[in-house]
Each structure stands twice: as C-alpha cells, then as structure tokens.
Design a protein around this motif. Structure first.
Motif, PDB file in Angstrom:
ATOM      1  N   HIS A 141      33.790   0.740 -25.405  1.00 47.24           N
ATOM      2  CA  HIS A 141      32.724  -0.379 -24.992  1.00 47.24           C
ATOM      3  C   HIS A 141      32.453  -1.222 -23.157  1.00 47.24           C
ATOM      4  CE1 HIS A 141      32.716  -0.693 -28.816  1.00 47.24           C
ATOM      5  NE2 HIS A 141      34.720  -1.139 -28.889  1.00 47.24           N
ATOM      6  N   GLY A 142      33.044   0.135 -22.362  1.00 47.75           N
ATOM      7  CA  GLY A 142      33.200  -0.163 -20.866  1.00 47.75           C
ATOM      8  C   GLY A 142      31.051   0.198 -20.823  1.00 47.75           C
ATOM      9  N   TYR A 143      31.111   0.214 -19.184  1.00 48.25           N
ATOM     10  CA  TYR A 143      30.080   0.456 -18.713  1.00 48.25           C
ATOM     11  C   TYR A 143      30.131   1.966 -17.582  1.00 48.25           C
ATOM     12  CZ  TYR A 143      27.841  -3.774 -21.234  1.00 48.25           C
ATOM     13  OH  TYR A 143      27.609  -4.578 -22.332  1.00 48.25           O
ATOM     14  N   ALA A 144      29.358   2.484 -17.397  1.00 47.34           N
ATOM     15  CA  ALA A 144      29.075   3.214 -15.390  1.00 47.34           C
ATOM     16  C   ALA A 144      27.922   2.540 -15.923  1.00 47.34           C
ATOM     17  CB  ALA A 144      29.558   4.703 -16.193  1.00 47.34           C
ATOM     18  N   SER A 203      31.729   3.130 -11.604  1.00 44.30           N
ATOM     19  CA  SER A 203      32.087   2.111 -12.511  1.00 44.30           C
ATOM     20  C   SER A 203      31.875   0.583 -12.077  1.00 44.30           C
ATOM     21  CB  SER A 203      33.840   1.911 -12.761  1.00 44.30           C
ATOM     22  OG  SER A 203      34.406   1.773 -11.698  1.00 44.30           O
ATOM     23  N   SER A 204      31.548   0.431 -11.181  1.00 48.19           N
ATOM     24  CA  SER A 204      30.502  -1.053 -10.734  1.00 48.19           C
ATOM     25  C   SER A 204      29.435  -0.607 -10.458  1.00 48.19           C
ATOM     26  CB  SER A 204      31.811  -1.741 -10.105  1.00 48.19           C
ATOM     27  OG  SER A 204      31.530  -0.867  -8.564  1.00 48.19           O
ATOM     28  N   ILE A 205      28.792  -2.056 -10.055  1.00 52.25           N
ATOM     29  CA  ILE A 205      26.964  -1.724  -9.984  1.00 52.25           C
ATOM     30  C   ILE A 205      26.859  -2.043  -8.726  1.00 52.25           C
ATOM     31  CG2 ILE A 205      27.014  -4.423 -10.189  1.00 52.25           C
ATOM     32  CD1 ILE A 205      24.169  -1.694 -10.106  1.00 52.25           C
ATOM     33  N   HIS A 206      28.204  -2.189  -7.692  1.00 51.97           N
ATOM     34  CA  HIS A 206      27.818  -2.611  -6.545  1.00 51.97           C
ATOM     35  C   HIS A 206      28.338  -1.441  -5.770  1.00 51.97           C
ATOM     36  CE1 HIS A 206      28.730  -4.868  -2.663  1.00 51.97           C
ATOM     37  NE2 HIS A 206      30.210  -4.197  -1.986  1.00 51.97           N
ATOM     38  N   GLY A 207      29.210  -0.621  -6.377  1.00 55.97           N
ATOM     39  CA  GLY A 207      29.564   1.157  -5.665  1.00 55.97           C
ATOM     40  C   GLY A 207      28.206   1.785  -5.871  1.00 55.97           C
ATOM     41  N   ALA A 208      27.847   1.908  -7.340  1.00 61.86           N
ATOM     42  CA  ALA A 208      26.814   2.370  -6.956  1.00 61.86           C
ATOM     43  C   ALA A 208      25.864   2.314  -5.974  1.00 61.86           C
ATOM     44  CB  ALA A 208      25.958   2.164  -8.255  1.00 61.86           C
ATOM     45  N   GLN A 209      25.064   0.513  -5.702  1.00 60.09           N
ATOM     46  CA  GLN A 209      24.702   0.230  -4.491  1.00 60.09           C
ATOM     47  C   GLN A 209      24.884   0.778  -3.392  1.00 60.09           C
ATOM     48  OE1 GLN A 209      24.695  -3.922  -5.601  1.00 60.09           O
ATOM     49  NE2 GLN A 209      22.635  -3.494  -6.904  1.00 60.09           N
ATOM     50  N   GLY A 213      23.357   3.380  -0.862  1.00 61.23           N
ATOM     51  CA  GLY A 213      22.586   2.584   0.787  1.00 61.23           C
ATOM     52  C   GLY A 213      21.624   1.128   0.245  1.00 61.23           C
ATOM     53  N   VAL A 214      21.272   1.017  -0.810  1.00 57.83           N
ATOM     54  CA  VAL A 214      20.499  -0.450  -0.927  1.00 57.83           C
ATOM     55  C   VAL A 214      21.864  -1.638  -0.515  1.00 57.83           C
ATOM     56  CG1 VAL A 214      18.775   0.700  -2.018  1.00 57.83           C
ATOM     57  CG2 VAL A 214      20.398  -0.726  -3.320  1.00 57.83           C
ATOM     58  N   GLY A 215      23.157  -1.779  -0.975  1.00 57.06           N
ATOM     59  CA  GLY A 215      24.009  -2.749  -0.735  1.00 57.06           C
ATOM     60  C   GLY A 215      24.758  -3.548  -0.103  1.00 57.06           C
ATOM     61  N   LYS A 216      25.426  -4.435   0.174  1.00 60.36           N
ATOM     62  CA  LYS A 216      25.655  -4.611   1.853  1.00 60.36           C
ATOM     63  C   LYS A 216      27.284  -5.239   1.902  1.00 60.36           C
ATOM     64  CE  LYS A 216      21.028  -7.362   2.401  1.00 60.36           C
ATOM     65  NZ  LYS A 216      20.647  -8.760   2.781  1.00 60.36           N
TER      66      LYS A 216
END
Length: 216
Positions: A141-144, A203-209, A213-216
C-alpha cells in the motif's frame, strides 16, 4: 567299599558344582551382551530421530526464505497515475501505488511510450530496457515516484493523447512487465511532453524532483 563310594560321591559333587558355576557365568555374559545390544539399538534410533528432525528444520528454513522473496511490481491503469505541474519548474509526476498487501520491487525507471511511440522516453539515469542495478522495494500500500521535467519549450512539447507503460525487469536486457495503457482523454488529463527524459523510481516525490532538476 565305603571309602571308595565316598570318594566317587565327592568327585561327582565337585563336577556338578563346576557345571553350575559355568552355567551361571554364561548366563551373566548373555545378560550383559543383551543390555549392550539394547543400548546400541536405542542410541542408533535416537541418532536417526535427530537426523530427521534436523532435516525437517533445514527444509522449513528453505521454505521460509522462499516465501520472503519480494515479487516484482506490475503496472496497471489503476496503479499508475500522471499529473503535470506548471510554472518555472514544470514537470510530469508518475506515481505508482502498490495496491497489494505484499511488498514489491521496481527496477530503474518506468518505460513510457507516448502516443504509441516506437521507443520509450529516454532515462535520465540509464538506458531504456537495460537494468543498471537500481531497485526499489515498495511497501504494501506504499508509493513510488518518477518525474519527467518539462520546464522548457523543447521538453514540454505538445499535448499527448495516451501513454503505454512498461516496467523494467531484473535481467540486464529489455525484459519488462506490461504494458498498461492510459488514455488521457478518458482520464480527462492534459499532459504535454516533448524531448525530455524520465528519472528512476524513488520513494519520495521530492527525491524524484531533485533527480529531475526541478526540485529545491
């Protein structure tokens, strides 16, 4: 005659005594031999039982190890969703949900073919169809997450109608699990994707961002 008879009787008694003594000695030996045989038989039986019990424990351990193997994740339209963020850090987010009650494994990145393209979208961290050693265990029940940067005119491109999704396998080849197709019109989605690439699963949206190159 009396003395002679007496001597005969004494000799007979002595012979009888020797015979009885020999019989008793043999009986003692046989009894000792029987006890030794019983002890040996009991020891052998105990050893066999221990071997059987030990073998059963080893087999049980092997079965437990096999049951703990984490299966591969599989794509489906209800497990994979897409969304697009606008602005200077525009990007498309690919979200996978493990809807099962067991952990599953994802390898590298999703293989995405927009509008029935012959080749999947290039990967930011590898070559499409080739496993480079990156794997992610998604809990029950987790996300990627994976991210497609669309923060320039070239990467944003034009609006897409559909996408076919394949999941990479463990082998270092083009072995995949899929495809599943998402029709953006049916989902009422508007996604624009051009000449861009997709990140590996994280495992996290922030890590993928950050990887895109679109995360801060």
């Amino acid at each position: 005659m009396t003395a002679r008879r007496s001597r005969h009787r004494s000799a007979a008694y002595a012979a009888l005594a020797l015979g009885l003594a020999g019989s008793l000695a043999l009986t003692g030996c046989n009894s000792h031999s029987s006890k030794t045989s019983k002890k040996s038989s009991s020891s052998s039986s105990t050893s066999k039982k221990r071997r059987i019990i030990g073998g059963g424990a080893a087999a049980a351990g092997a079965g437990t190890a096999a049951s703990r193997r984490v299966p591969d994740c599989f794509p489906s339209t209800y497990k994979v969703t897409f969304s697009q963020q606008s602005g200077p850090d525009s990007h498309v987010t690919v979200k996978f949900k493990n809807t099962t009650s067991r952990d599953c494994t994802l390898y590298n990145a999703p293989l995405l073919r927009f509008n029935n393209a012959k080749s999947p979208l290039p990967l930011l961290q590898g070559t499409p169809g080739h496993f480079d050693g990156t794997r992610l265990t998604v809990p029950a029940h987790g996300y990627a997450y994976a991210v497609i940067p669309t923060n320039s005119a070239a990467t944003k491109g034009t609006e897409r109608k559909s996408v076919a999704i394949d999941f990479m396998g463990v082998s270092a080849s083009s072995v995949t699990h899929g495809p599943a197709t998402v029709d953006f019109a049916e989902k009422r989605l508007h996604l624009s994707v051009g000449k861009t690439k997709v990140t590996n699963w994280t495992s996290s949206i922030h890590g993928a961002q950050l990887a895109a190159g679109v995360g801060k």
